[in-house]
Every structure is written in C-alpha cells, then in structure tokens.
Design a protein around this motif. Sequence first.
Motif, short mmCIF file in Angstrom:
data_model
loop_
_atom_site.label_atom_id
_atom_site.label_comp_id
_atom_site.label_asym_id
_atom_site.label_seq_id
_atom_site.Cartn_x
_atom_site.Cartn_y
_atom_site.Cartn_z
N ILE A 51 -15.66 -37.97 1.21
CA ILE A 51 -14.58 -38.14 2.50
C ILE A 51 -14.25 -38.03 3.47
O ILE A 51 -13.36 -38.42 4.13
N LEU A 52 -13.61 -36.77 3.39
CA LEU A 52 -12.92 -35.98 4.17
C LEU A 52 -14.46 -34.44 4.19
O LEU A 52 -13.80 -33.72 3.62
N PRO A 53 -14.84 -34.73 4.97
CA PRO A 53 -15.30 -34.15 5.59
C PRO A 53 -15.69 -32.60 5.73
O PRO A 53 -15.29 -31.66 5.50
N ILE A 54 -14.26 -32.51 6.31
CA ILE A 54 -13.00 -30.35 6.38
C ILE A 54 -13.35 -30.17 5.12
O ILE A 54 -13.02 -29.48 5.39
N ALA A 55 -13.24 -30.96 4.39
CA ALA A 55 -12.75 -30.34 2.72
C ALA A 55 -14.44 -28.84 2.84
O ALA A 55 -14.13 -28.21 1.74
N ALA A 56 -15.46 -29.93 2.84
CA ALA A 56 -16.02 -28.63 2.71
C ALA A 56 -15.81 -27.53 3.83
O ALA A 56 -16.81 -26.23 3.00
N LEU A 57 -16.08 -27.32 4.89
CA LEU A 57 -14.98 -26.10 5.42
C LEU A 57 -14.17 -25.41 4.91
O LEU A 57 -14.32 -24.37 4.86
N MET A 58 -12.91 -26.22 4.64
CA MET A 58 -11.75 -25.56 4.35
C MET A 58 -12.10 -25.19 2.79
O MET A 58 -11.36 -24.05 2.48
N THR A 59 -13.17 -25.35 1.72
CA THR A 59 -13.24 -24.65 0.69
C THR A 59 -14.35 -24.02 0.33
O THR A 59 -14.50 -23.59 -0.55
N GLN A 60 -14.84 -23.28 1.42
CA GLN A 60 -16.02 -23.05 1.75
C GLN A 60 -16.26 -21.03 1.28
O GLN A 60 -14.71 -21.29 1.38
N ASP A 61 -16.66 -20.61 0.58
CA ASP A 61 -16.00 -19.02 0.32
C ASP A 61 -16.71 -18.28 1.20
O ASP A 61 -16.98 -17.22 0.48
N TYR A 62 -17.94 -18.82 2.07
CA TYR A 62 -18.77 -18.05 3.15
C TYR A 62 -17.92 -17.51 4.37
O TYR A 62 -17.97 -15.98 4.60
N LEU A 63 -16.51 -17.93 4.64
CA LEU A 63 -16.08 -16.80 6.05
C LEU A 63 -14.90 -17.76 6.01
O LEU A 63 -14.61 -19.12 5.88
N PRO A 64 -13.56 -17.04 5.98
CA PRO A 64 -12.69 -17.29 6.30
C PRO A 64 -12.46 -18.25 7.50
O PRO A 64 -12.45 -18.00 8.16
#
Length: 232
Positions: free
Chosen positions: A212-225
């Motif tokens: 629904i909000l692709p940016i969530a995948a970026l903000m919730t990943q734990d690989y890179l701040p």
Amino acid sequence: MSKSQFFNFASRNDLDAQMSKDVERQLIEGIELRGKATLVVSGGSTPKGFFQMLSRKAIDWSRVTVTLADDRWVPPHHEDSNDRLVRENLLQGPASVARFIPLVNDDAHPRTAAALMSDHIAELGTVDVMILGMGGDGHFASLFPDSDALEAGLDLANEDTLIAVDPPVAPHARISMTLSRILNSRQLILHIVGEEKQALLRTADLEAAPEILPIAALMTQDYLPVNVYWAP
C-alpha cells in the motif's frame, strides 16, 4: 526497523544548504579512503536547489561517479527526464567533470534494456551516498503501489540491480533500482518536503503494508539506517 534519523529544517533553503554540506563531507571521505566516490540521486522538483548548491562544492569531482535511482523511459532532452534534470542542475560548474552514468538508452522499452543497463551500474559496488525522494502515494525510486513490478522491486533476495516498471497511474515507463540495490550503500538519505509527506512518512514508519505504501519497506528494514531530511 531501521534506526532512522530525522533532520528537520525551518526552510527548504536551510535543508538544501545543510544536506549539500553533509553530502560534500561524505563524498570527500569516500575519495580519501578509496580514491573515488559514488553518488546516486533522484528526480522531481524537490532536489533542484540541493543539486545547485552541491554542484559548487570544492570536491574532486573528477573522482565522483553520479547516477540515478530511477528514470522515466524518455529521451534525455525530454522535459520529464531525470537525466536532463541532473545535467542541468547538478553537473554544472565544478561538478561538470563528474562521470555520469545514465539509466536510459535507445531501446523502445526498459524491459529490453534493464539487464544491459544493470551491467553499467553493477560496477559501482557499494554506493557512498544514495539519495531518494518520495511521492505522495508512498513510492520511492519508481517502486509504485499496485505496480506489477513492486513485489520484485521490494524483494531483498532479488539480486537484480534494475527493473522495468510500468506505473499504473504515472506517465511513462520507468527503469528503477531495486530495494536490494538501494541498500547496498554507505549512506542513505530520504529527502522530502511538505506537511503531507511528513504525515505519510509517519504512517509508513509505523509498519504500514509495503504493497500500500512502498516507502514502508524502506523505513522498516533493518539493514541500513535512513537519514530523513525534511522541511515544510
């Protein structure tokens, strides 16, 4: 969840000034440590002021390679081309000697070109500074909600560097870096302006569904701040 840092500014000019200083420092550090540096940027109207400020920085631009996180599949002289935006606003003055790698070639559609263009990007290795924007629908790069390419684009196991995208609403076919390629970076910046996008990002940071909000995948990943730079 990634350990995001939020940098808020009173004005867009203040944001551009500080972000250009921060990116300058990161590129110089890359050159000092590895003899070269890489910068990946995004399009739209938001980064113009930042591009212009960064272009004047005293960096050894001959050792810097610049490319894009995504682009519309249009000729480089087209008004919607991110390639054109970068050439006209960033690759000017001192920065004109930087090496630039475009994402678009003469093929009719990015589907036939993605593999070839990926070869040009793969040689960059780990990117020093990756700068993304965000659309009002929560897309970043050209990873749009409801796109047939979204699942592959967000799949962290996907080793593809670039994918072709046919946005369901936005004009023009696109070519876009995948999330896995975006995260192969030393510094990741999300550059947004406006109250609406700030509110949207808060929703995404609360683990909204990426489809629904692709940016969530970026903000919730734990690989890179993610370093978020925001101004009204």
